[in-house]
Design an enzyme around this catalytic site. Structure first.
Site, PDB file in Angstrom:
ATOM      1  N   ASN A 230       0.820  -1.219   0.000  1.00 26.88           N
ATOM      2  CA  ASN A 230       0.000   0.000   0.000  1.00 26.88           C
ATOM      3  C   ASN A 230       0.855   1.272   0.000  1.00 26.88           C
ATOM      4  O   ASN A 230       0.593   2.208  -0.772  1.00 26.88           O
ATOM      5  CB  ASN A 230      -0.961   0.000   1.196  1.00 26.88           C
ATOM      6  CG  ASN A 230      -1.959  -1.144   1.106  1.00 26.88           C
ATOM      7  OD1 ASN A 230      -2.068  -1.797   0.061  1.00 26.88           O
ATOM      8  ND2 ASN A 230      -2.688  -1.395   2.177  1.00 26.88           N
TER       9      ASN A 230
ATOM     10  N   HIS B  28     -17.994  36.405 -29.785  1.00 27.95           N
ATOM     11  CA  HIS B  28     -19.052  35.602 -30.438  1.00 27.95           C
ATOM     12  C   HIS B  28     -18.612  35.122 -31.829  1.00 27.95           C
ATOM     13  O   HIS B  28     -19.452  34.850 -32.681  1.00 27.95           O
ATOM     14  CB  HIS B  28     -20.371  36.380 -30.579  1.00 27.95           C
ATOM     15  CG  HIS B  28     -20.772  37.129 -29.354  1.00 27.95           C
ATOM     16  ND1 HIS B  28     -21.635  36.625 -28.409  1.00 27.95           N
ATOM     17  CD2 HIS B  28     -20.406  38.357 -28.894  1.00 27.95           C
ATOM     18  CE1 HIS B  28     -21.797  37.516 -27.437  1.00 27.95           C
ATOM     19  NE2 HIS B  28     -21.051  38.577 -27.701  1.00 27.95           N
TER      20      HIS B  28
ATOM     21  N   SER C 274      -5.518  14.358 -48.354  1.00 27.53           N
ATOM     22  CA  SER C 274      -6.680  13.493 -48.510  1.00 27.53           C
ATOM     23  C   SER C 274      -6.369  12.461 -49.578  1.00 27.53           C
ATOM     24  O   SER C 274      -5.701  12.765 -50.572  1.00 27.53           O
ATOM     25  CB  SER C 274      -7.889  14.324 -48.934  1.00 27.53           C
ATOM     26  OG  SER C 274      -8.851  13.493 -49.555  1.00 27.53           O
TER      27      SER C 274
ATOM     28  N   LYS D 105      -6.493  18.900 -50.908  1.00 28.19           N
ATOM     29  CA  LYS D 105      -6.684  19.074 -49.463  1.00 28.19           C
ATOM     30  C   LYS D 105      -5.399  19.091 -48.664  1.00 28.19           C
ATOM     31  O   LYS D 105      -4.460  18.368 -48.931  1.00 28.19           O
ATOM     32  CB  LYS D 105      -7.557  17.934 -48.924  1.00 28.19           C
ATOM     33  CG  LYS D 105      -8.989  18.006 -49.419  1.00 28.19           C
ATOM     34  CD  LYS D 105      -9.829  18.910 -48.566  1.00 28.19           C
ATOM     35  CE  LYS D 105     -10.185  18.175 -47.309  1.00 28.19           C
ATOM     36  NZ  LYS D 105     -11.268  18.750 -46.569  1.00 28.19           N
TER      37      LYS D 105
ATOM     38  N   ASN E 228      -5.113  19.084 -44.553  1.00 27.43           N
ATOM     39  CA  ASN E 228      -5.956  19.088 -43.359  1.00 27.43           C
ATOM     40  C   ASN E 228      -5.158  19.317 -42.079  1.00 27.43           C
ATOM     41  O   ASN E 228      -4.049  18.798 -41.946  1.00 27.43           O
ATOM     42  CB  ASN E 228      -6.703  17.748 -43.248  1.00 27.43           C
ATOM     43  CG  ASN E 228      -7.658  17.534 -44.410  1.00 27.43           C
ATOM     44  OD1 ASN E 228      -8.258  18.485 -44.908  1.00 27.43           O
ATOM     45  ND2 ASN E 228      -7.766  16.300 -44.864  1.00 27.43           N
TER      46      ASN E 228
ATOM     47  N   GLU F  22      -6.722  19.144 -34.918  1.00 25.88           N
ATOM     48  CA  GLU F  22      -7.981  18.459 -34.595  1.00 25.88           C
ATOM     49  C   GLU F  22      -7.778  17.430 -33.485  1.00 25.88           C
ATOM     50  O   GLU F  22      -8.605  17.283 -32.588  1.00 25.88           O
ATOM     51  CB  GLU F  22      -8.548  17.778 -35.837  1.00 25.88           C
ATOM     52  CG  GLU F  22      -8.977  18.760 -36.911  1.00 25.88           C
ATOM     53  CD  GLU F  22      -9.257  18.045 -38.229  1.00 25.88           C
ATOM     54  OE1 GLU F  22     -10.409  17.674 -38.449  1.00 25.88           O
ATOM     55  OE2 GLU F  22      -8.317  17.857 -39.019  1.00 25.88           O
TER      56      GLU F  22
ATOM     57  N   TYR G  18      -6.657   1.935   2.294  1.00 28.07           N
ATOM     58  CA  TYR G  18      -6.542   1.412   0.935  1.00 28.07           C
ATOM     59  C   TYR G  18      -7.709   0.509   0.573  1.00 28.07           C
ATOM     60  O   TYR G  18      -8.167  -0.294   1.382  1.00 28.07           O
ATOM     61  CB  TYR G  18      -5.226   0.623   0.793  1.00 28.07           C
ATOM     62  CG  TYR G  18      -5.053   0.017  -0.591  1.00 28.07           C
ATOM     63  CD1 TYR G  18      -4.483   0.747  -1.622  1.00 28.07           C
ATOM     64  CD2 TYR G  18      -5.492  -1.283  -0.869  1.00 28.07           C
ATOM     65  CE1 TYR G  18      -4.341   0.203  -2.892  1.00 28.07           C
ATOM     66  CE2 TYR G  18      -5.357  -1.834  -2.137  1.00 28.07           C
ATOM     67  CZ  TYR G  18      -4.780  -1.085  -3.148  1.00 28.07           C
ATOM     68  OH  TYR G  18      -4.654  -1.619  -4.400  1.00 28.07           O
TER      69      TYR G  18
ATOM     70  N   GLN H  60      -6.475   0.672  -7.521  1.00 27.68           N
ATOM     71  CA  GLN H  60      -5.627   0.161  -8.593  1.00 27.68           C
ATOM     72  C   GLN H  60      -6.066   0.717  -9.953  1.00 27.68           C
ATOM     73  O   GLN H  60      -5.289   0.747 -10.905  1.00 27.68           O
ATOM     74  CB  GLN H  60      -5.684  -1.370  -8.593  1.00 27.68           C
ATOM     75  CG  GLN H  60      -4.820  -2.031  -9.627  1.00 27.68           C
ATOM     76  CD  GLN H  60      -4.654  -3.515  -9.350  1.00 27.68           C
ATOM     77  OE1 GLN H  60      -3.933  -3.895  -8.443  1.00 27.68           O
ATOM     78  NE2 GLN H  60      -5.344  -4.343 -10.108  1.00 27.68           N
TER      79      GLN H  60
ATOM     80  N   LYS I 291      -4.227   4.010 -12.220  1.00 29.93           N
ATOM     81  CA  LYS I 291      -3.039   4.145 -13.057  1.00 29.93           C
ATOM     82  C   LYS I 291      -3.315   4.296 -14.546  1.00 29.93           C
ATOM     83  O   LYS I 291      -2.756   5.169 -15.207  1.00 29.93           O
ATOM     84  CB  LYS I 291      -2.094   2.966 -12.818  1.00 29.93           C
ATOM     85  CG  LYS I 291      -1.441   3.040 -11.470  1.00 29.93           C
ATOM     86  CD  LYS I 291      -0.727   1.762 -11.116  1.00 29.93           C
ATOM     87  CE  LYS I 291      -0.806   1.508  -9.624  1.00 29.93           C
ATOM     88  NZ  LYS I 291      -2.184   1.319  -9.096  1.00 29.93           N
TER      89      LYS I 291
HETATM   90  N1  ARG Z   1      -1.441  -3.373  -7.482  1.00 23.84           N
HETATM   91  C1  ARG Z   1      -1.943  -2.708  -6.324  1.00 23.84           C
HETATM   92  C2  ARG Z   1      -2.399  -1.299  -6.731  1.00 23.84           C
HETATM   93  O1  ARG Z   1      -2.085  -0.880  -7.767  1.00 23.84           O
HETATM   94  C3  ARG Z   1      -0.911  -2.612  -5.267  1.00 23.84           C
HETATM   95  C4  ARG Z   1      -1.413  -2.472  -3.888  1.00 23.84           C
HETATM   96  C5  ARG Z   1      -2.059  -3.728  -3.449  1.00 23.84           C
HETATM   97  N2  ARG Z   1      -2.361  -3.694  -2.057  1.00 23.84           N
HETATM   98  C6  ARG Z   1      -3.203  -4.583  -1.526  1.00 23.84           C
HETATM   99  N3  ARG Z   1      -3.452  -4.458  -0.277  1.00 23.84           N
HETATM  100  N4  ARG Z   1      -3.821  -5.473  -2.256  1.00 23.84           N
HETATM  101  O2  ARG Z   1      -3.108  -0.647  -6.007  1.00 23.84           O
END
Ligand code: ARG
Length: 464
Positions: free
Chosen positions: A115, A161, A282, A288, A290, A295, A322, A327, A330
Site C-alpha cells: 500500500n 461571439h 486526402s 486538401k 488538413n 484536430e 486502501y 488500482q 493508473k
Molecule cells: N497493485 C496494487 C495497486 O495498484 C498494489 C497495492 C495492493 N495492495 C493490496 N493491499 N492489495 O493498487
C-alpha cells in the site's frame, strides 16, 4: 496444506490459487510495469534505510540493492518475464529478486506494505510527468513568444461571439495563450510542490513497529518530507487527481487554440498556413491539406478530462484506508499523461512552423466595421459627447454603411455630419485599423508597445 499454486507472497493462509477470472480482474502488471524504475528506486531506498536503522544487515541490504539493479536492467533490456500470476509490478520485482539473490530478498518487505509501496511508486511516476509537462509547456510558451515578437504589430480582427469586434495584433493574440499556458505552468509547479511528500513507511495503513527512518527514504527519493499521516498516505490519490485536473485545464487551453488554428487555416479565413509537417492530405481530394494535428489536440481534452472524471468517481466513495478500487488510478493517469505530453509537443511544433498570413489578417482586420468603437470613442474624447449617445450615432453610421455595402471610412464627411453635426474630418484618422490598435495603450491592451512589453516581461521570467 498449502496448494502448490497458491501465492508465494501470502500462500500461507490460502489452500488454493485464484480462479483464472480472479487473476484477470486482479492483475495490474499489464500496465503498472511502467512504474518499474520507480518501484526499484523505492525498494533500494527502503533497503538502505532498513540497514541504516539496524532492521536488516548491511550484507542483506547490499545484496538486495545490487539484485534490484539486475532486475532493473532485465526490465530495461526487455528480457524480464512479467507474470500475471504475480499480479503487479511490486510482486514481479520481488519474486525475480528472490530468484537472483535468494533468502535476503524475503527481508525487503519488512516494515512496509504494497500500500505504501504503490503510493510511493505512483507519486514518483506522476512527479516525473509533472516535470515533463513543465518542459513541454515552457517549450510551447517560447514558441508563442517568438510568434508574438515577430508579429507584435501585425493587425488582425479580434472577435467576440466569433463576430469581428475590434482590431487586435497578432502578437496580442499569441500572448493571450502565453498567459493561459503560464498559469498552467504555475499549476504544474504548485501540484508538484504539494504532492512531494513520501508515503513510504506508512506501511499497510497504521505505520510500523520497526524503527524505520522515514526522513531517510523521503530524502533518498527526492521528497521534501514524509507524509504526516499513515492512513492518508496510503489512501489518497489527490496528487493524481490534481495532475489530471491540471492536465485537463491545460488540455482545454490547447483545445481552444487548436480550434482557432482549424478555423484560421480554412480557405475562408486563411489567417495562417500550417506547415506540411503538421498537416495531412486526402486520399481522394488532391487539393486538401488538413489540420489533423490541431484536430487531434482539440480531441485530446476529451480523454484527459474523462480520466479526471473517472478517477474522481473511483475515489469518491472509498472509506479509509486502501481499497483495491485504487488500482484503477493508473491507466487513467498513464493515458492522460501520454496524450497531454503528445498534445503539448504537437502544439509546440505547429506554432513554431506556422506562418501568419499578414495580408489576409490585415484585410480581415478592417472588415465588419471593426473600428466602430474607435469612432464612438473619438466623439466622446473630442466632442465630449456622452458614450451612450456616441454609441447610438455610431450605430446609425454602421447601419448606413451596411446599407450601402461599404466600410465606415468610405462614408463621406457629409454623410457623417448628417447624423451628428459636430463630426469633423479628423474622424478619418481614427478609422484605420493600425491607428486603432496603436491607440489601445492601456496596460495589457493590444497596442504593439504593450505587446512588446509583455513579451519582454515573459522573456525575463523564462530567462530567455
Ligand atoms: N497493485 C496494487 C495497486 O495498484 C498494489 C497495492 C495492493 N495492495 C493490496 N493491499 N492489495 O493498487
Amino acid at each position: 496444506m498449502t496448494d502448490q499454486s497458491s501465492n508465494q507472497m501470502w500462500g500461507g493462509r490460502f489452500a488454493a490459487g485464484p480462479d483464472a477470472i480472479m487473476e484477470a480482474i486482479n492483475a495490474s502488471i499489464g500496465y503498472d510495469q511502467r512504474m518499474a524504475a520507480q518501484d526499484i528506486a523505492g525498494s533500494r531506498a527502503h533497503a538502505a534505510m532498513l540497514a541504516a536503522t539496524g532492521v536488516i544487515t548491511d550484507n542483506d541490504a547490499e545484496a538486495i540493492r545490487e539484485g534490484l539493479l539486475t532486475v532493473l536492467s532485465e526490465i530495461e533490456s526487455g528480457t524480464f518475464q512479467f507474470s500475471t500470476a504475480l499480479e503487479d509490478i511490486h510482486m514481479n520485482v520481488e519474486a525475480r529478486l528472490k530468484d537472483i539473490i535468494g533468502e535476503p530478498a524475503g527481508r525487503l518487505h519488512t516494515g512496509r506494505s504494497r500500500n505504501d509501496q504503490v503510493a510511493t511508486d505512483f507519486k514518483l511516476w506522476v512527479r516525473d510527468q509533472l516535470d515533463a509537462a513543465e518542459s513541454g509547456i515552457l517549450a510551447l510558451i517560447k514558441a508563442l513568444l517568438a510568434q508574438a515578437e515577430a508579429g507584435a504589430d501585425w493587425v488582425m480582427p479580434g472577435f467576440t461571439h466569433l463576430q469581428v469586434a475590434q482590431p487586435v495584433t497578432w502578437g496580442h493574440h499569441m500572448m493571450a495563450y502565453v498567459e493561459m499556458f503560464g498559469r498552467d505552468l504555475s499549476r504544474v509547479r504548485d501540484a508538484r510542490a504539494r504532492m512531494n511528500e513520501s508515503p513510504l513507511g506508512a506501511a499497510a495503513l497504521a505505520g510500523t513497529s520497526f524503527p524505520i527512518d522515514r526522513d531517510m527514504t523521503a530524502t533518498a527519493l527526492g521528497f521534501d518530507r514524509p507524509a504526516a499521516n499513515s492512513l492518508d498516505a496510503v489512501s489518497d490519490r489527490d496528487f493524481a487527481l490534481e495532475f489530471l485536473s491540471t492536465a485537463s485545464i491545460c488540455a482545454m487551453h490547447l483545445s481552444r487554440f487548436a480550434e482557432e488554428l482549424v478555423i484560421w487555416s480554412t480557405a475562408q479565413f486563411r489567417f495562417v498556413t500550417l506547415s506540411d509537417r503538421f498537416s495531412t492530405g486526402s486520399s481522394i481530394m488532391p487539393q486538401k491539406k488538413n489540420p489533423d494535428a490541431a484536430e487531434l489536440i482539440r480531441a485530446k481534452v476529451g480523454r484527459i478530462f474523462g480520466a479526471n472524471t473517472a478517477l474522481m468517481m473511483v475515489m469518491k466513495g472509498l472509506p479509509l484506508a486502501y481499497s483495491k478500487d485504487m488500482q484503477e488510478d493508473k491507466e487513467q493517469v498513464f493515458d492522460a499523461a501520454d496524450n497531454w505530453m503528445l498534445a503539448l509537443a504537437a502544439m509546440e511544433g505547429m506554432v513554431k512552423d506556422m506562418t501568419a498570413n499578414r495580408v489576409e489578417l490585415a484585410a480581415a482586420a478592417g472588415s465588419g466595421f471593426s473600428t466602430a468603437t474607435d469612432l464612438a470613442d473619438w466623439m466622446v474624447r473630442v466632442l465630449k459627447v456622452p458614450f451612450r449617445d456616441a454609441h447610438h450615432v455610431t450605430g446609425t453610421l454602421v447601419a448606413m454603411a451596411e446599407d450601402r455595402g461599404c466600410d465606415l471610412p468610405d462614408l463621406s464627411l457629409a454623410d457623417m455630419q448628417g447624423v451628428h453635426a459636430g463630426i469633423t474630418a479628423d474622424i478619418f484618422t481614427v478609422l484605420g485599423v493600425q491607428n486603432s490598435v496603436n491607440s489601445r495603450m492601456s496596460y495589457g491592451g493590444t497596442a504593439p508597445a504593450q505587446v512588446r512589453q509583455q513579451v519582454a516581461r515573459w522573456s525575463e521570467i523564462l530567462g530567455a
